[in-house]
Design a protein around this motif. Sequence first.
Motif, PDB file in Angstrom:
ATOM      1  N   PHE A   8      -0.517 -36.425  -6.177  1.00 20.71           N
ATOM      2  CA  PHE A   8       0.414 -35.561  -5.181  1.00 20.71           C
ATOM      3  C   PHE A   8       1.583 -34.857  -5.946  1.00 20.71           C
ATOM      4  O   PHE A   8       1.880 -33.762  -5.535  1.00 20.71           O
ATOM      5  CB  PHE A   8       1.071 -36.507  -4.056  1.00 20.71           C
ATOM      6  CG  PHE A   8      -0.267 -37.254  -3.315  1.00 20.71           C
ATOM      7  CD1 PHE A   8      -1.545 -36.580  -3.059  1.00 20.71           C
ATOM      8  CD2 PHE A   8       0.114 -38.499  -2.345  1.00 20.71           C
ATOM      9  CE1 PHE A   8      -2.491 -36.883  -2.277  1.00 20.71           C
ATOM     10  CE2 PHE A   8      -1.020 -38.801  -1.770  1.00 20.71           C
ATOM     11  CZ  PHE A   8      -2.006 -38.360  -1.573  1.00 20.71           C
ATOM     12  N   GLU A   9       2.201 -35.615  -6.679  1.00 16.13           N
ATOM     13  CA  GLU A   9       3.376 -34.897  -7.281  1.00 16.13           C
ATOM     14  C   GLU A   9       3.079 -33.705  -8.258  1.00 16.13           C
ATOM     15  O   GLU A   9       4.015 -32.889  -8.504  1.00 16.13           O
ATOM     16  CB  GLU A   9       4.177 -36.018  -8.086  1.00 16.13           C
ATOM     17  CG  GLU A   9       3.390 -36.661  -9.354  1.00 16.13           C
ATOM     18  CD  GLU A   9       2.846 -37.863  -8.958  1.00 16.13           C
ATOM     19  OE1 GLU A   9       2.345 -38.692  -9.846  1.00 16.13           O
ATOM     20  OE2 GLU A   9       2.463 -38.445  -7.911  1.00 16.13           O
ATOM     21  N   GLU A  10       1.739 -33.440  -8.480  1.00 15.14           N
ATOM     22  CA  GLU A  10       1.539 -32.287  -9.001  1.00 15.14           C
ATOM     23  C   GLU A  10       1.203 -30.938  -8.384  1.00 15.14           C
ATOM     24  O   GLU A  10       0.738 -29.828  -8.649  1.00 15.14           O
ATOM     25  CB  GLU A  10       0.054 -32.572  -9.995  1.00 15.14           C
ATOM     26  CG  GLU A  10       0.381 -33.500 -11.015  1.00 15.14           C
ATOM     27  CD  GLU A  10      -0.982 -34.148 -11.721  1.00 15.14           C
ATOM     28  OE1 GLU A  10      -0.693 -34.663 -12.684  1.00 15.14           O
ATOM     29  OE2 GLU A  10      -1.950 -34.034 -11.042  1.00 15.14           O
ATOM     30  N   LEU A  11       0.844 -31.329  -7.066  1.00 13.10           N
ATOM     31  CA  LEU A  11       0.418 -30.470  -6.047  1.00 13.10           C
ATOM     32  C   LEU A  11       1.659 -29.573  -5.347  1.00 13.10           C
ATOM     33  O   LEU A  11       2.768 -30.157  -5.255  1.00 13.10           O
ATOM     34  CB  LEU A  11      -0.135 -31.079  -4.924  1.00 13.10           C
ATOM     35  CG  LEU A  11      -1.447 -31.608  -5.695  1.00 13.10           C
ATOM     36  CD1 LEU A  11      -2.523 -32.623  -4.597  1.00 13.10           C
ATOM     37  CD2 LEU A  11      -2.478 -30.691  -6.209  1.00 13.10           C
ATOM     38  N   SER A  12       1.456 -28.285  -4.699  1.00 17.06           N
ATOM     39  CA  SER A  12       2.499 -27.374  -3.878  1.00 17.06           C
ATOM     40  C   SER A  12       1.404 -26.562  -3.235  1.00 17.06           C
ATOM     41  O   SER A  12       0.230 -26.562  -3.080  1.00 17.06           O
ATOM     42  CB  SER A  12       3.384 -26.772  -5.172  1.00 17.06           C
ATOM     43  OG  SER A  12       2.513 -25.758  -5.716  1.00 17.06           O
ATOM     44  N   ARG A  13       2.233 -25.648  -2.511  1.00 13.70           N
ATOM     45  CA  ARG A  13       1.475 -24.796  -1.528  1.00 13.70           C
ATOM     46  C   ARG A  13       0.417 -23.896  -2.390  1.00 13.70           C
ATOM     47  O   ARG A  13      -0.472 -23.472  -2.259  1.00 13.70           O
ATOM     48  CB  ARG A  13       2.721 -23.871  -1.096  1.00 13.70           C
ATOM     49  CG  ARG A  13       2.955 -24.252   0.276  1.00 13.70           C
ATOM     50  CD  ARG A  13       4.057 -23.174   0.783  1.00 13.70           C
ATOM     51  NE  ARG A  13       5.311 -24.090   0.609  1.00 13.70           N
ATOM     52  CZ  ARG A  13       6.332 -23.640   0.431  1.00 13.70           C
ATOM     53  NH1 ARG A  13       6.535 -22.228   0.187  1.00 13.70           N
ATOM     54  NH2 ARG A  13       7.651 -24.153  -0.002  1.00 13.70           N
ATOM     55  N   GLY A  20      -6.914 -27.982  -1.477  1.00 10.45           N
ATOM     56  CA  GLY A  20      -6.873 -28.158   0.104  1.00 10.45           C
ATOM     57  C   GLY A  20      -5.558 -27.798   0.896  1.00 10.45           C
ATOM     58  O   GLY A  20      -4.655 -28.201   0.086  1.00 10.45           O
ATOM     59  N   GLY A  21      -5.561 -27.720   2.025  1.00 10.87           N
ATOM     60  CA  GLY A  21      -4.317 -27.592   2.646  1.00 10.87           C
ATOM     61  C   GLY A  21      -3.642 -28.900   2.821  1.00 10.87           C
ATOM     62  O   GLY A  21      -2.380 -29.031   2.410  1.00 10.87           O
ATOM     63  N   LYS A  22      -4.410 -30.086   3.262  1.00 10.78           N
ATOM     64  CA  LYS A  22      -3.763 -31.318   3.218  1.00 10.78           C
ATOM     65  C   LYS A  22      -3.411 -31.868   1.871  1.00 10.78           C
ATOM     66  O   LYS A  22      -2.155 -32.429   1.822  1.00 10.78           O
ATOM     67  CB  LYS A  22      -4.482 -32.450   3.891  1.00 10.78           C
ATOM     68  CG  LYS A  22      -4.896 -32.199   5.375  1.00 10.78           C
ATOM     69  CD  LYS A  22      -5.905 -33.443   5.785  1.00 10.78           C
ATOM     70  CE  LYS A  22      -6.733 -33.074   7.071  1.00 10.78           C
ATOM     71  NZ  LYS A  22      -7.574 -31.933   6.940  1.00 10.78           N
ATOM     72  N   GLY A  23      -3.941 -31.637   0.690  1.00  9.20           N
ATOM     73  CA  GLY A  23      -3.639 -32.177  -0.543  1.00  9.20           C
ATOM     74  C   GLY A  23      -2.330 -31.216  -0.895  1.00  9.20           C
ATOM     75  O   GLY A  23      -1.410 -32.166  -1.286  1.00  9.20           O
ATOM     76  N   ALA A  24      -2.242 -29.949  -0.474  1.00 10.08           N
ATOM     77  CA  ALA A  24      -0.972 -29.156  -0.890  1.00 10.08           C
ATOM     78  C   ALA A  24       0.062 -29.722  -0.137  1.00 10.08           C
ATOM     79  O   ALA A  24       1.260 -29.642  -0.691  1.00 10.08           O
ATOM     80  CB  ALA A  24      -1.315 -27.701  -0.753  1.00 10.08           C
ATOM     81  N   LEU A  26       0.689 -32.798   0.968  1.00 13.67           N
ATOM     82  CA  LEU A  26       1.010 -34.006   0.477  1.00 13.67           C
ATOM     83  C   LEU A  26       1.920 -33.909  -0.900  1.00 13.67           C
ATOM     84  O   LEU A  26       2.935 -34.334  -0.936  1.00 13.67           O
ATOM     85  CB  LEU A  26      -0.180 -34.980   0.537  1.00 13.67           C
ATOM     86  CG  LEU A  26      -0.700 -35.423   1.595  1.00 13.67           C
ATOM     87  CD1 LEU A  26      -2.151 -36.094   1.402  1.00 13.67           C
ATOM     88  CD2 LEU A  26      -0.041 -36.559   2.200  1.00 13.67           C
ATOM     89  N   GLY A  27       1.386 -32.831  -1.524  1.00 15.27           N
ATOM     90  CA  GLY A  27       2.166 -32.433  -2.743  1.00 15.27           C
ATOM     91  C   GLY A  27       3.710 -32.000  -2.568  1.00 15.27           C
ATOM     92  O   GLY A  27       4.656 -32.427  -2.947  1.00 15.27           O
ATOM     93  N   GLU A  28       3.738 -31.030  -1.557  1.00 10.13           N
ATOM     94  CA  GLU A  28       5.041 -30.469  -0.938  1.00 10.13           C
ATOM     95  C   GLU A  28       6.024 -31.567  -0.544  1.00 10.13           C
ATOM     96  O   GLU A  28       7.132 -31.586  -0.834  1.00 10.13           O
ATOM     97  CB  GLU A  28       4.810 -29.434   0.090  1.00 10.13           C
ATOM     98  CG  GLU A  28       4.221 -28.044  -0.581  1.00 10.13           C
ATOM     99  CD  GLU A  28       5.277 -27.317  -1.445  1.00 10.13           C
ATOM    100  OE1 GLU A  28       6.382 -27.381  -1.032  1.00 10.13           O
ATOM    101  OE2 GLU A  28       4.746 -26.445  -2.081  1.00 10.13           O
ATOM    102  N   MET A  29       5.406 -32.350   0.329  1.00  8.28           N
ATOM    103  CA  MET A  29       6.218 -33.478   0.965  1.00  8.28           C
ATOM    104  C   MET A  29       6.559 -34.502  -0.107  1.00  8.28           C
ATOM    105  O   MET A  29       7.654 -35.067  -0.152  1.00  8.28           O
ATOM    106  CB  MET A  29       5.518 -34.257   1.901  1.00  8.28           C
ATOM    107  CG  MET A  29       5.046 -33.531   3.232  1.00  8.28           C
ATOM    108  SD  MET A  29       4.438 -34.254   4.467  1.00  8.28           S
ATOM    109  CE  MET A  29       2.496 -34.757   4.040  1.00  8.28           C
ATOM    110  N   THR A  30       5.949 -34.986  -1.266  1.00  6.11           N
ATOM    111  CA  THR A  30       6.137 -35.602  -2.334  1.00  6.11           C
ATOM    112  C   THR A  30       7.213 -35.291  -3.144  1.00  6.11           C
ATOM    113  O   THR A  30       8.143 -35.768  -3.487  1.00  6.11           O
ATOM    114  CB  THR A  30       4.824 -35.988  -3.191  1.00  6.11           C
ATOM    115  OG1 THR A  30       3.827 -36.902  -2.247  1.00  6.11           O
ATOM    116  CG2 THR A  30       5.247 -36.803  -4.204  1.00  6.11           C
TER     117      THR A  30
END
Length: 165
Positions: A8-13, A20-24, A26-30
Amino acid sequence: MPALIAWFEELSRSSVSFAGGKGANLGEMTRAGLPVPGGFVVTTAAFLAALDAGGARGELQRLFREVDADSPQALADASARMRALVERAGVPEEVRAAIAGAYARLGADTAVAVRSSATSEDTGSTSFAGMHETFTNVVGEAALVAKIVACWMSAYGQRVIAYRK
């Protein structure tokens, strides 16, 4: 080869194309410091590696192209065949090892959620809300892998195919 999992910490928009959208999100929130439990995304590269290793990708594309989404019987038949192809393809060892390693990093017997985060689920012109499977309280590596395959299979449900068509 692209990464098979992403934390998650590696992901962004900018990660929607492979997480995917949920993964991205979750990354933004993390990254924003919100209280998101630790986790990872199984990427599109892992999904495509599984389809390719199982020899299912070309047949899935052919069935999708040829299905008559206006015929309930044709849709049901194509969906059943497509879901069976994904199930039979399973998870190749390299993908299984990446998932197992990431799951082990979360801690022994950690309960996790397994959700679809397809790259085209929710865009400005589409919304696949409620069409893909979601599993909560999944515990153990074998159960995790089985639920991942079930999520992949749900991408070929009748409603999903008809909506994409």
